[in-house]
Design a protein around this motif. Sequence first.
Motif, mmCIF file in Angstrom:
data_model
loop_
_atom_site.group_PDB
_atom_site.id
_atom_site.type_symbol
_atom_site.label_atom_id
_atom_site.label_comp_id
_atom_site.label_asym_id
_atom_site.label_seq_id
_atom_site.Cartn_x
_atom_site.Cartn_y
_atom_site.Cartn_z
ATOM 1 N N ASN A 79 0.756 -1.208 -0.005
ATOM 2 C CA ASN A 79 0.101 0.114 -0.113
ATOM 3 C C ASN A 79 0.635 1.411 0.010
ATOM 4 O O ASN A 79 0.533 2.288 -0.509
ATOM 5 N N ASP A 80 2.087 1.049 0.365
ATOM 6 C CA ASP A 80 2.936 2.273 0.677
ATOM 7 C C ASP A 80 4.535 1.829 0.531
ATOM 8 O O ASP A 80 5.229 1.674 1.650
ATOM 9 N N PRO A 81 4.959 1.640 -0.758
ATOM 10 C CA PRO A 81 6.371 1.178 -1.031
ATOM 11 C C PRO A 81 7.353 2.319 -0.663
ATOM 12 O O PRO A 81 8.410 1.872 -0.216
ATOM 13 N N GLY A 82 7.073 3.453 -0.220
ATOM 14 C CA GLY A 82 7.972 4.256 0.317
ATOM 15 C C GLY A 82 8.922 4.888 -0.864
ATOM 16 O O GLY A 82 8.843 4.691 -2.046
ATOM 17 N N ASP A 83 9.762 5.798 -0.376
ATOM 18 C CA ASP A 83 11.001 6.195 -1.417
ATOM 19 C C ASP A 83 12.099 5.189 -1.616
ATOM 20 O O ASP A 83 12.803 5.397 -2.686
ATOM 21 N N ASP A 84 12.025 4.006 -0.987
ATOM 22 C CA ASP A 84 12.929 3.017 -1.411
ATOM 23 C C ASP A 84 12.306 1.532 -1.241
ATOM 24 O O ASP A 84 12.433 0.968 -0.422
ATOM 25 N N PRO A 85 11.644 1.446 -2.404
ATOM 26 C CA PRO A 85 10.732 -0.056 -2.345
ATOM 27 C C PRO A 85 11.703 -0.885 -2.420
ATOM 28 O O PRO A 85 11.275 -2.158 -1.742
ATOM 29 N N LEU A 86 12.667 -1.060 -3.054
ATOM 30 C CA LEU A 86 13.588 -2.347 -2.913
ATOM 31 C C LEU A 86 14.348 -2.665 -1.655
ATOM 32 O O LEU A 86 14.353 -3.678 -1.235
ATOM 33 N N GLU A 90 13.456 -5.682 0.709
ATOM 34 C CA GLU A 90 14.725 -6.514 1.294
ATOM 35 C C GLU A 90 14.507 -6.628 2.794
ATOM 36 O O GLU A 90 14.657 -7.719 3.375
ATOM 37 N N ARG A 91 14.266 -5.398 3.396
ATOM 38 C CA ARG A 91 14.229 -5.469 4.891
ATOM 39 C C ARG A 91 12.992 -6.353 5.532
ATOM 40 O O ARG A 91 13.113 -7.097 6.281
ATOM 41 N N GLN A 92 12.005 -6.291 4.767
ATOM 42 C CA GLN A 92 10.681 -6.999 4.824
ATOM 43 C C GLN A 92 10.996 -8.590 4.777
ATOM 44 O O GLN A 92 10.544 -9.409 5.682
ATOM 45 N N ALA A 93 11.742 -8.903 3.753
ATOM 46 C CA ALA A 93 11.930 -10.347 3.445
ATOM 47 C C ALA A 93 12.728 -10.921 4.669
ATOM 48 O O ALA A 93 12.597 -12.139 5.271
ATOM 49 N N LEU A 145 7.860 -4.106 -6.910
ATOM 50 C CA LEU A 145 8.897 -3.934 -7.666
ATOM 51 C C LEU A 145 8.775 -3.133 -9.074
ATOM 52 O O LEU A 145 9.840 -2.531 -9.557
ATOM 53 N N GLU A 146 7.562 -2.922 -9.363
ATOM 54 C CA GLU A 146 7.223 -2.131 -10.273
ATOM 55 C C GLU A 146 7.585 -0.421 -10.064
ATOM 56 O O GLU A 146 8.088 0.359 -10.823
ATOM 57 N N VAL A 147 7.287 -0.315 -8.712
ATOM 58 C CA VAL A 147 7.719 0.960 -8.359
ATOM 59 C C VAL A 147 9.185 0.997 -8.307
ATOM 60 O O VAL A 147 9.707 2.357 -8.402
ATOM 61 N N ALA A 148 9.784 -0.011 -7.712
ATOM 62 C CA ALA A 148 11.371 0.088 -7.776
ATOM 63 C C ALA A 148 12.032 0.342 -9.129
ATOM 64 O O ALA A 148 12.947 1.014 -9.365
ATOM 65 N N VAL A 149 11.535 -0.161 -10.266
ATOM 66 C CA VAL A 149 11.716 0.086 -11.598
ATOM 67 C C VAL A 149 11.688 1.644 -11.847
ATOM 68 O O VAL A 149 12.424 2.084 -12.666
ATOM 69 N N ALA A 150 10.349 2.196 -11.647
ATOM 70 C CA ALA A 150 10.181 3.553 -11.717
ATOM 71 C C ALA A 150 10.935 4.323 -11.237
ATOM 72 O O ALA A 150 11.454 5.398 -11.750
ATOM 73 N N ARG A 151 11.609 3.830 -9.823
ATOM 74 C CA ARG A 151 12.678 4.736 -9.392
ATOM 75 C C ARG A 151 14.164 4.435 -9.716
ATOM 76 O O ARG A 151 15.130 4.587 -9.044
ATOM 77 N N ASN A 152 14.373 3.488 -10.749
ATOM 78 C CA ASN A 152 15.491 3.164 -11.374
ATOM 79 C C ASN A 152 16.407 2.472 -10.373
ATOM 80 O O ASN A 152 17.719 2.560 -10.192
ATOM 81 N N GLN A 153 15.711 1.645 -9.445
ATOM 82 C CA GLN A 153 16.435 0.788 -8.379
ATOM 83 C C GLN A 153 16.632 -0.768 -9.208
ATOM 84 O O GLN A 153 17.498 -1.311 -8.699
#
Length: 204
Positions: A79-86, A90-93, A145-153
């Motif tokens: 619901n809220d991936p934040g500024d550092d989704p990747l 990782e932290r949640q995993a 991960l789609e948000v991570a791609v959008a943020r070039n992560q």
Amino acid sequence: MVRRTKEQAEATREQLLDAAEALFCNTGVASTTLDLIARAAGVTRGAVYWHFKNKAEIFEAVCDRATSPMGTMLDTLANDPGDDPLGALERQAGDILILVATDARIRSVLEILFRGFDGGPEFAEYLAREEQNKRQCRCQIQSILEVAVARNQLPPHVKPADAAVAVTAFVGGLMHDWVIDQDYDLANMARWLTKIFFNGLRHG
């Protein structure tokens, strides 16, 4: 009085779930009867039916109270991936792996599921819902991960759908491997293992 009655009913429900969890783990799901659950919980069979309509419903409740914290964690992040989704994923995993390694209830339920589930036809509906939940989980990870791609992560050639398969296989595989063997310190290794995996994602 109403509050006390409600609290007593909830306490009885928890007694039943505790008893069922222990029996499912030690005796097997197929060999566990409602009578055995009632006796182990110290209640009547009628009390069992007051709370649950059958063994499959008890089994689902046993599983849900153990695994729902992990589902809630993923729901919150999706619901809220934040500024550092990747980084958040990782932290949640790592958090989930540590939870599996340190929470006795979660470990017990996963043992029931991983050590050859021996339910039967009455569990078909539950198993179908679990398959749906797994697909939903993968879709939630894909959205992060789609948000991570959008943020070039992630590298441009990494497809979020493929990466979501890899993440679920990595976390699920470690959970299964550790629950079955428990021959290494997952709680202490979790952060290091997830770091290695997600560094691989980051560099494609």
